[in-house]
Design a protein around this motif. Sequence first.
Motif, PDB file in Angstrom:
ATOM      1  N   THR A 113     -24.915 -65.919  40.650  1.00  0.00           N
ATOM      2  CA  THR A 113     -25.622 -65.192  39.596  1.00  0.00           C
ATOM      3  C   THR A 113     -24.691 -65.004  38.418  1.00  0.00           C
ATOM      4  O   THR A 113     -23.520 -65.419  38.474  1.00  0.00           O
ATOM      5  N   ASN A 114     -25.204 -64.420  37.343  1.00  0.00           N
ATOM      6  CA  ASN A 114     -24.387 -64.298  36.131  1.00  0.00           C
ATOM      7  C   ASN A 114     -23.607 -62.994  36.127  1.00  0.00           C
ATOM      8  O   ASN A 114     -24.136 -61.926  36.484  1.00  0.00           O
ATOM      9  N   ALA A 115     -22.354 -63.064  35.724  1.00  0.00           N
ATOM     10  CA  ALA A 115     -21.489 -61.889  35.652  1.00  0.00           C
ATOM     11  C   ALA A 115     -21.949 -60.975  34.527  1.00  0.00           C
ATOM     12  O   ALA A 115     -22.520 -61.410  33.528  1.00  0.00           O
ATOM     13  N   GLY A 116     -21.706 -59.673  34.712  1.00  0.00           N
ATOM     14  CA  GLY A 116     -21.998 -58.709  33.665  1.00  0.00           C
ATOM     15  C   GLY A 116     -23.391 -58.140  33.700  1.00  0.00           C
ATOM     16  O   GLY A 116     -23.713 -57.235  32.923  1.00  0.00           O
ATOM     17  N   ASN A 117     -24.250 -58.643  34.587  1.00  0.00           N
ATOM     18  CA  ASN A 117     -25.611 -58.124  34.709  1.00  0.00           C
ATOM     19  C   ASN A 117     -25.631 -57.171  35.898  1.00  0.00           C
ATOM     20  O   ASN A 117     -25.692 -57.595  37.058  1.00  0.00           O
ATOM     21  N   THR A 118     -25.576 -55.873  35.605  1.00  0.00           N
ATOM     22  CA  THR A 118     -25.434 -54.888  36.675  1.00  0.00           C
ATOM     23  C   THR A 118     -26.657 -54.841  37.581  1.00  0.00           C
ATOM     24  O   THR A 118     -26.536 -54.602  38.785  1.00  0.00           O
ATOM     25  N   VAL A 119     -27.832 -55.064  37.023  1.00  0.00           N
ATOM     26  CA  VAL A 119     -29.050 -55.029  37.839  1.00  0.00           C
ATOM     27  C   VAL A 119     -29.036 -56.171  38.843  1.00  0.00           C
ATOM     28  O   VAL A 119     -29.329 -55.981  40.030  1.00  0.00           O
ATOM     29  N   ARG A 120     -28.698 -57.394  38.384  1.00  0.00           N
ATOM     30  CA  ARG A 120     -28.659 -58.525  39.320  1.00  0.00           C
ATOM     31  C   ARG A 120     -27.541 -58.348  40.346  1.00  0.00           C
ATOM     32  O   ARG A 120     -27.699 -58.759  41.503  1.00  0.00           O
ATOM     33  N   ALA A 121     -26.436 -57.740  39.938  1.00  0.00           N
ATOM     34  CA  ALA A 121     -25.361 -57.483  40.899  1.00  0.00           C
ATOM     35  C   ALA A 121     -25.850 -56.566  42.015  1.00  0.00           C
ATOM     36  O   ALA A 121     -25.560 -56.783  43.203  1.00  0.00           O
ATOM     37  N   LYS A 122     -26.612 -55.532  41.644  1.00  0.00           N
ATOM     38  CA  LYS A 122     -27.170 -54.628  42.664  1.00  0.00           C
ATOM     39  C   LYS A 122     -28.148 -55.375  43.562  1.00  0.00           C
ATOM     40  O   LYS A 122     -28.128 -55.226  44.786  1.00  0.00           O
ATOM     41  N   MET A 123     -29.018 -56.189  42.952  1.00  0.00           N
ATOM     42  CA  MET A 123     -29.990 -56.922  43.758  1.00  0.00           C
ATOM     43  C   MET A 123     -29.300 -57.881  44.718  1.00  0.00           C
ATOM     44  O   MET A 123     -29.698 -58.000  45.883  1.00  0.00           O
TER      45      MET A 123
END
Length: 542
Positions: A377-387
């Motif tokens: 996934t792309n770095a810096g995207n906090t929502v995707r990191a949580k998902m």
Amino acid sequence: MRSLLPVVSAALLAMLTIPALTQAAPRQPGELVWAIRYDPKTFDPAKVDEQASELVRYLTGGVLLRFNRRTQETEPQLAESFHLSPDGKLLTFKLRDGLRFSDGSPLTSADVASSLRRVLAPATQAPVADEFLTATAVTVDTPGKLIVLVHLPKRIVSVEKIFDEIAIEPADHPSEGRVTAGPFTVSDYKRGQYVRLIRNPHYWRHDATGAQLPYASGIRLDILNNREQEIALFQRGEYDLIDGLSPDYFGILSQRAPQSVRDLGASLNTEQIWFNQSSAAALPDYEKAWFTNQGFRVAVSEAIHRADLARIAYDGHATPAYDFISPANTQWHNNALKYPQESVAEANRLLATSGFHRNGDQLIDAAGHAVKFSILTNAGNTVRAKMATMIQQDLAAVGMQVTIVALDFPALIERLMHKQDYEACLLGLSDVEPDPNSMMNIWDSSSPNHQWNPSEKTPATPWEAEIDMLMQKQASATAQHDRKLAVDRVQQIVAEQQPFIYLVYPNALYAASPALDGIQLSVLQPGVVANVDFIHWKAGAH
């Protein structure tokens, strides 16, 4: 059931208590003010290819037809009426009488023809020309001062919607948005600071009482890529609108100014994961066997708790997704869709029937390989990191070991599009258009954007061949009913096969000053100002 609750961090709240910087320029009387993330790349309405320029075109461009973002119907604008011939190859527009540009000059069929021909000309390189399929074969005639005929070499699905993107300009002298037929015109631009628009004094539209629209005297779009400052300026009343909020900032405003925030529910955008099924991918054969196994993909889908993703990663401001067409897209969503249930027990049963077994907490395939893979996934995207973290936990419950790899966007695209060097990916689609024909480049198996297996020479599976056939059918069908049946079937195939495992539809989140009236928000962009003509200040507010 996860017990983690959505919270607004103290650090984020603290940042917003710091006095904000000043606006880019003083507010003019009756002016609406909000921020955009970056400078428009162009003010030439024919060359728009990014969101900031598209917004300026929407606010300034007079168009023959407008796609209503709320009703999802096409409505006459500069054209008083339009007619599509039964064979779909001739469009006839009748212009309103007495139209004028913002400089007072008359607007006739000659201006419309000139604008259309400019968009269609290869030298212009207008992105919208691609929607005509064979733009160079399209011809335009003007048999009268108010009549425009557009001849198409072949039928184009929903062709009328294309004209929402074509601003009519004075014949043979495009003005970069300074002479327009829309509600506003560009008056001033300072790079990196703001774009200022003023009311078009000759705009054709009036309200029910006969008062000329738009109500606002102008618009100032500040160039500001700083959410903390934008929120602070909004709270101080120096900004009137926020077009698109993240869940955390929505939470802040919900606490500080609850009357200003609006959650419209599911947008048309999607977040999804998918597995690399490309035959060209440098993956072990046993991994390719997992990823091309329908039972494996469906089991992964069944193991993911989408409601938890919406509740935790989005602080409740997302809607669980099972389909590429959001329920907000009322015209095209398949309400009878049957999709895999969410159940760890059912996922385990399906994995067992697909040749997998457990060795303690580890899932093993029929050849003895432990099921381990990474999600990119792309770095810096906090929502995707949580998902990604939550999906990692969900899949651990069915014995899969998942690692998360976050890359900056250029590196991610290189691995996805060029090297196909990944196992699974978590990304989303934004600014999705309602008509599914706009997604041909994703569902067509020969397309480079057919992400799970790009650029197939022939469809790799019977179900992909069926999707190809159905998407071509909906693109050529003359009856809306036939198009709908084809798209409904595509949705069912996708639900059964899970080439994309849809996770959530992020909700459309906006903020608007309580001092404004006449706002009709839309899940479609530009959502906060879709009816900009009618937005005005309440009595005594300004």
